[in-house]
Design a protein around this motif. Structure first.
Motif: not given
Length: 222
Positions: A49-63
């Motif tokens: 879960l931590l690996e997945d969380f740290r890999a998260q980015t905003f999708e499509g440049g959303e705020e």
């Protein structure tokens, strides 16, 4: 007849001894599962879960990040009072399966940093026991929430023990259902006492600082 009676008694005692040994073995296996294996399973889930969380980015440049599904990693809790390296991924949802993988966010309550009550529940025993030492938190202690849209620092303001029916502690204003919130708060909920579930230990905190993701973690986290 006396010989037969003695034989019968020996047979009964032998069966009882076997039953006791079997029972002891089953109790040992149950204890091993609860105290060791569930922790191993939760630790593996948290690493993923931590690996997945740290890999998260905003999708499509959303705020703002997408709304998580039940079981998804929502944020990461850091509580220095409970250990320098104490960190747990908070999942969306508080069903049994989700809580077995880590602390869970009560659906419908505020998200990290939002006005309202960001309410989180967690095991105090077994399954990694993330909130085992929650009773050590004192007023003034800091709880840091790492989210995909920033870092949020909450300061503990109260703690109390309540019955399991006291669901008002996760209201938008903790303990005051029906009242509109005006501040950002955090509520942590776990079982009390540690190895039972007859009551709930509840810790409340209020937001004292927000940091942009680019600013990195608060200095207190090094």
């Amino acid at each position: 007849m006396p010989g037969v009676s003695r034989l019968s008694i020996r047979s009964v005692l032998s069966v009882l001894a076997e039953l006791l040994l079997t029972g002891a073995a089953l109790l040992f296996l149950l204890a091993f599962y609860l105290l060791v294996w569930t922790n191993v399973q939760t630790d593996a889930a948290q690493r993923s879960l931590l690996e997945d969380f740290r890999a998260q980015t905003f999708e499509g440049g959303e705020e703002s990040p997408r709304t998580p599904d039940v079981g998804d990693g929502l944020s990461v809790l850091h509580i220095p009072r409970l250990g320098e390296d104490w960190e747990w991924v908070v999942l969306e949802g508080v069903d049994k399966k989700t809580l077995n993988d880590g602390p869970g966010h009560f659906p419908g309550t505020a998200l990290p940093g939002e006005v309202g009550n960001f309410a989180v529940a967690g095991h105090r025993a077994t399954h990694g026991e993330p909130f085992a030492q929650l009773d050590k938190l004192k007023e003034g202690d800091k709880v840091y929430v790492e989210a995909v849209d920033g870092w949020f620092t909450y300061q503990v303001t109260w703690s109390r023990i309540v019955p399991p029916t006291a669901v008002e502690v996760i209201a938008p204003v903790a303990g005051r259902p029906g009242k509109n919130p005006t501040v950002q708060s955090l509520t942590l909920v776990t079982c009390h006492p540690r190895w039972a579930s007859t009551e709930r230990l509840v810790v409340g905190a209020q937001l004292v600082e927000s940091r942009d993701p680019a600013a990195g973690p608060p200095p207190a986290l090094g």
